[in-house]
Motif scaffolding. Structure first.
Motif, short mmCIF file in Angstrom:
data_model
loop_
_atom_site.label_atom_id
_atom_site.label_comp_id
_atom_site.label_asym_id
_atom_site.label_seq_id
_atom_site.Cartn_x
_atom_site.Cartn_y
_atom_site.Cartn_z
N UNK A 59 0.79 -1.12 0.03
CA UNK A 59 -0.04 0.00 -0.09
C UNK A 59 0.85 1.21 0.21
N UNK A 60 0.31 2.26 -0.63
CA UNK A 60 1.05 3.54 -0.61
C UNK A 60 0.04 4.66 -0.75
N UNK A 61 0.04 5.31 0.24
CA UNK A 61 -1.16 6.45 0.21
C UNK A 61 -0.50 7.80 0.20
N UNK A 62 -0.96 8.55 -0.71
CA UNK A 62 -0.45 10.02 -0.90
C UNK A 62 -1.28 10.98 -0.72
N UNK A 118 -0.89 -0.91 -4.31
CA UNK A 118 -2.22 -0.43 -4.14
C UNK A 118 -2.19 1.33 -3.60
N UNK A 119 -2.49 2.15 -4.66
CA UNK A 119 -2.18 3.49 -4.40
C UNK A 119 -3.46 4.25 -4.26
N UNK A 120 -3.34 5.12 -3.07
CA UNK A 120 -4.66 5.84 -2.91
C UNK A 120 -4.23 7.13 -2.86
N UNK A 121 -4.88 7.97 -3.63
CA UNK A 121 -4.49 9.61 -3.88
C UNK A 121 -5.71 10.26 -2.89
N UNK A 122 -5.03 11.03 -1.85
CA UNK A 122 -5.96 11.53 -0.95
C UNK A 122 -6.00 13.17 -1.26
N UNK A 123 -7.14 13.64 -1.85
CA UNK A 123 -7.16 15.17 -2.25
C UNK A 123 -7.80 15.95 -1.14
N UNK A 124 -7.73 17.27 -1.19
CA UNK A 124 -8.28 18.07 -0.08
C UNK A 124 -9.02 19.23 -0.56
N UNK A 125 -9.68 19.21 -1.46
CA UNK A 125 -10.43 20.43 -2.07
C UNK A 125 -11.02 21.34 -1.24
N UNK A 126 -10.89 22.53 -1.43
CA UNK A 126 -11.25 23.67 -0.49
C UNK A 126 -10.41 24.28 0.34
N UNK A 127 -9.05 23.36 0.52
CA UNK A 127 -7.90 23.99 1.33
C UNK A 127 -7.46 25.38 1.21
N UNK A 128 -7.63 26.22 1.84
CA UNK A 128 -6.80 27.59 1.51
C UNK A 128 -7.67 28.55 0.42
N UNK A 129 -8.84 28.10 0.19
CA UNK A 129 -9.54 28.70 -0.96
C UNK A 129 -10.70 29.87 -0.39
N UNK A 130 -10.80 29.88 0.87
CA UNK A 130 -11.83 30.61 1.57
C UNK A 130 -11.16 32.07 1.75
N UNK A 131 -12.33 32.84 2.28
CA UNK A 131 -11.71 34.38 2.61
C UNK A 131 -10.97 34.18 3.95
N UNK A 146 -7.56 9.48 12.10
CA UNK A 146 -8.57 8.66 12.23
C UNK A 146 -7.95 7.23 11.48
N UNK A 147 -7.05 7.51 10.49
CA UNK A 147 -6.61 6.52 9.86
C UNK A 147 -5.51 5.90 10.83
N UNK A 167 -4.44 2.41 5.78
CA UNK A 167 -4.83 3.60 4.85
C UNK A 167 -4.31 4.91 5.46
N UNK A 168 -3.09 4.59 6.10
CA UNK A 168 -2.42 5.52 6.69
C UNK A 168 -1.55 6.44 5.97
N UNK A 169 -1.85 7.84 6.11
CA UNK A 169 -0.96 8.67 5.02
C UNK A 169 0.37 8.73 5.10
N UNK A 170 1.02 8.08 4.20
CA UNK A 170 2.50 7.88 4.23
C UNK A 170 3.29 9.26 3.63
N UNK A 171 2.69 9.94 2.93
CA UNK A 171 3.57 11.01 2.30
C UNK A 171 2.42 12.14 2.16
#
Length: 348
Positions: A59-62, A118-131, A146-147, A167-171
């Motif tokens: 597993x590799x979770x980025x 087994x690659x998981x790409x975790x995206x974070x839409x909305x980060x840094x885009x607000x006023x 949580x992971x 499911x831990x975030x490796x990077x």
């Protein structure tokens, strides 16, 4: 009362784990280098391990973090030479920027040379885009923890799985806007909080918007600001195992970081060769050409030299720190909840 107090203190000090302690490396046994009379076959262990890994895969979770428009999806697609980021999952350009930070995880299986990842790409839409971006790092930290919690609960189950799904975030690739000025307070705030729980690799996005001089200056400025603010990014100095590691990682920390990158999943013809690049009025920026940008350095670092280490530091340092704290908060008992007991019963 004195001895009782000191006993209590001793007991307390035993309970409280030292923060982010480096795993103990056992001392090398003192032994005589025995000369062998013939071939035994100890060296086949490497081949045995290779076969096992090829069978099970790994597993590799980025995770990618940064405000929208910095080319995060494109860069991850370029890293893995395939459509692994959210654009390929029906994400529309017309879709509005989320009001709060969302977490979107997309899983893929990538196979190369018989090795399955087994690659998981975790995206974070909305980060840094607000006023007001105050505390917008919190949902991300919550997700990472949580992971760890999920893994811990699986680990303390009586009937635990032979292979716990990881499911831990490796990077975490943190995208810095190519302003050429200072880091934003948000950048510092995010990295300060999150560098304690995950391996952060800072990257300067869309580096083709800066001249070579601006790029060099900006990289130095970012390094200086991270140092002044006491922010440790991956590879952390304190976890260098030996002199060889230290020499290799010092070079990365002092010269390469933060990687100034350009991503592209489009191919162009340059001197009779197909290359990944970005077409501009004054020519083609070749993504994998080190004279043009540092994408190849980032790719080699994340995938070809440090992928296993990213996984090990996640497990031995970040996860261990979380685990020790959880067990300590729980009086040394594993965190069994009603939910896990129910799960356990259903497993039996």
């Amino acid at each position: 009362a004195g001895p009782v107090e000191s006993k209590n203190e001793a007991a307390m000090s035993e309970l409280v784990p030292e923060p982010r302690q480096k795993p103990v490396v056992p001392m090398k046994p003192m032994g005589i280098n025995t000369s062998l009379l013939g071939y035994i076959g100890i060296d086949t262990i490497i081949e045995q391990m290779r076969k096992k890994t090829m069978k099970t895969g790994f597993d590799f979770n980025i995770m990618v973090v940064g405000q929208s428009g910095l080319g995060k999806s494109t860069l991850v697609n370029t890293l893995f030479k395939s459509q692994v980021s959210r654009k390929s999952s029906g994400w529309n350009r017309e879709e509005k920027i989320p009001k709060t930070v969302e977490i979107k995880a997309i899983g893929h299986v990538i196979e190369e040379g018989g090795v399955k990842m087994k690659l998981t790409v975790i995206d974070t839409p909305g980060f840094g885009d607000q006023i007001n971006n105050e505390n917008c790092w919190e949902p991300i930290e919550k997700y990472i923890n949580e992971q760890y919690e999920k893994f811990l609960k699986e680990e303390v189950n009586i009937a635990r799985k032979k292979r716990i799904p990881d499911t831990r975030v490796h990077c975490c690739l943190y995208f810095i806007s190519p302003t050429g000025h200072s880091l934003r307070p948000l950048d510092l705030e995010f990295m300060k909080h999150l560098s304690k729980v995950v391996n952060i690799i800072p990257v300067i996005a869309k580096a083709d918007t800066m001249t070579l001089e601006e790029k060099t200056e900006f990289k130095q400025r970012v390094r200086k600001e991270l140092e002044v603010n006491g922010i440790e990014f991956y590879p952390q100095k304190e976890f260098d195992e030996d002199l060889e590691d230290k020499t290799e990682n010092d070079k990365i920390r002092q010269e390469s970081m933060p990687f100034a990158v350009v991503g592209s999943d489009k191919e162009y013809q340059v001197n009779g060769k197909r290359v990944l690049g970005r077409k501009t009025p004054w020519g083609i920026i070749e993504v994998e050409n080190l004279n043009h940008c540092e994408f190849a350095l980032l790719r080699d670092f994340v995938i070809r030299t440090h992928l296993q280490d990213l996984k090990e530091v996640t497990h031995n340092i970040h996860y261990e720190t979380y685990r020790a704290k959880r067990l300590n908060d729980n009086g040394g008992l594993p965190p069994m909840t009603v939910e896990t007991e129910e799960n356990h019963e259903s497993n039996l």
